[in-house]
Design an enzyme around this catalytic site. Structure first.
Site, short mmCIF file in Angstrom:
data_model
loop_
_atom_site.label_atom_id
_atom_site.label_comp_id
_atom_site.label_asym_id
_atom_site.label_seq_id
_atom_site.Cartn_x
_atom_site.Cartn_y
_atom_site.Cartn_z
CG ASP A 1 -2.03 -0.99 1.16
OD1 ASP A 1 -2.70 -1.02 0.12
OD2 ASP A 1 -2.23 -1.73 2.12
NE ARG B 1 -6.61 5.25 2.57
CZ ARG B 1 -7.11 4.05 2.87
NH1 ARG B 1 -7.89 3.89 3.94
NH2 ARG B 1 -6.85 3.01 2.09
NE ARG C 1 0.68 -0.10 4.61
CZ ARG C 1 -0.30 0.33 5.39
NH1 ARG C 1 -0.06 1.28 6.28
NH2 ARG C 1 -1.51 -0.18 5.29
CG ASP D 1 -9.75 -4.40 2.33
OD1 ASP D 1 -8.54 -4.57 2.58
OD2 ASP D 1 -10.34 -3.31 2.49
CG HIS E 1 -8.76 -1.42 9.00
ND1 HIS E 1 -9.14 -0.40 8.17
CD2 HIS E 1 -7.74 -2.06 8.37
CE1 HIS E 1 -8.38 -0.40 7.09
NE2 HIS E 1 -7.52 -1.39 7.18
#
Length: 349
Positions: free
Chosen positions: A64, A138, A72, A252, A181
């Site tokens: 990502d 984002r 990252r 995902d 998440h």
């Protein structure tokens, strides 16, 4: 050995013997890297090269690397602006915004390809509706047409660098407050609102040749009772048939809280693959990854395997060659402009 349907992760900077064995399992098809796997460009270059050398065809390696707060690899890589910065530029100069977005997509992809990473899970096509903290900056913009315009420019730059693009989070994560998440997001909007607005950027990128799509761990309760990533309606009826998408569908991460609705890790993987995913992700849970490997030992889908071949990187410039490319200097100057004037008052979290 063909690509298996599982993408998993690694614990640190180097592969352990147990991880080598898991990556050699026939159900494995790829590896996703995180910040904990990164120390320096030379180290990540060596790690990715070792992963690719394990088998033939080589495992696909992803990360990502969207920019902003989701990047990252940092030290030794260019720190990229968040997508919303390009959207703000678009409001005043859409031609410059498209150019800058394309250039940044090229830079992101070129830097990753220089260390042999195959692709990044980007761009984000979610609309910034001002309610989703996990999306926030984002997202490129609030307007579907502008998101589509900028994401198409990003994809062009990515393709010019020899990298595939991944559009996420289908059909759109911007209309829910919950972070998938941590919780189970439920989008209660009318079906026509989702179809007419959120799907528009995805259709534009599909028409432009995007190689992959990642669905959201979100339930659109007035459309389907299942999470989008476990829904044959969303993945087969809408994405494959109505939108004519022929590329890869990645789930995902199946360890996210929202995915727990589908049962054990093996059950989650089975549900996602049955719904229409080509590859499932199991991250940050080696026991869960092993459970899925064992459950999928005999799994085979030749059509998915052919689609996954498109995710391999297609060309590469070394770090030295990259810095001789005139686009690199223009991109670095652009990033310097962002750093001196980030303009972060965008109504985001």
């Amino acid at each position: 050995m063909s690509h298996g349907p599982l993408m998993l992760d690694l614990a640190g900077h180097h592969m352990t013997q147990e991880e080598r064995e898991m990556l050699s399992h026939p159900a494995t098809g790829g590896v996703i890297l995180f910040a904990r796997n990164y120390e320096s460009p030379d180290q990540i270059n060596e790690l990715v090269s070792e992963i690719h050398a394990l088998r033939e065809p080589s495992l696909i390696v992803a990360v990502d690397q969207e920019g902003g707060r989701v990047q990252r690899f940092k030290e030794g890589f260019t720190r990229l602006p968040p997508a919303a910065w390009f959207g703000q530029l678009y409001n005043s100069n859409h031609l410059a915004a498209r150019h800058y977005t394309e250039l940044t997509g090229w830079l992101m992809a070129s830097e990753l390809r220089s260390v042999w990473v195959d692709f990044s899970f980007a761009p984000v096509l979610d609309l910034n509706r001002g309610v989703s903290e996990v999306i926030g900056d984002r997202a490129f913009h609030t307007q579907p047409a502008i998101v589509a315009d900028l994401a198409s420019a990003w994809m062009k730059g990515v393709h010019d660098a020899g990298m595939a693009a991944v559009a996420k989070h289908f059909p759109g994560h911007g209309g829910v407050t919950e972070d998938s998440h941590l919780a189970l997001p439920v989008d209660r909007r009318r079906p026509e609102d989702v179809m007419m607005e959120d799907l528009m950027p995805f259709q534009r990128l599909i028409d432009g040749g995007v190689e992959a799509v990642m669905p959201a761990h979100v339930i659109y309760e007035k459309v389907s009772p299942d999470l989008a990533g476990f829904s044959s309606f969303w993945l087969q009826e809408v994405l494959r048939k109505r939108m004519n998408f022929q590329g890869v569908i990645f789930s995902d991460d199946l360890t996210m809280a929202a995915a727990g609705e589908a049962g054990s890790y093996a059950e989650r993987a089975d549900a996602a693959l049955t719904a229409g995913c080509d590859m499932v992700l199991v991250c940050n849970n080696p026991e869960g990854a092993m459970e899925v490997l064992e459950a999928l030992s005999d799994y085979s889908d030749p059509a998915s395997q052919m689609r996954l071949l498109r995710m391999h990187g297609r060309k590469r410039q070394t770090k030295e060659e990259l810095r001789l490319d005139p686009r690199w200097k223009r991109a670095i100057d652009l990033i310097a402009e962002y750093e001196t004037s980030p303009s972060l008052d965008l109504g985001l979290e």
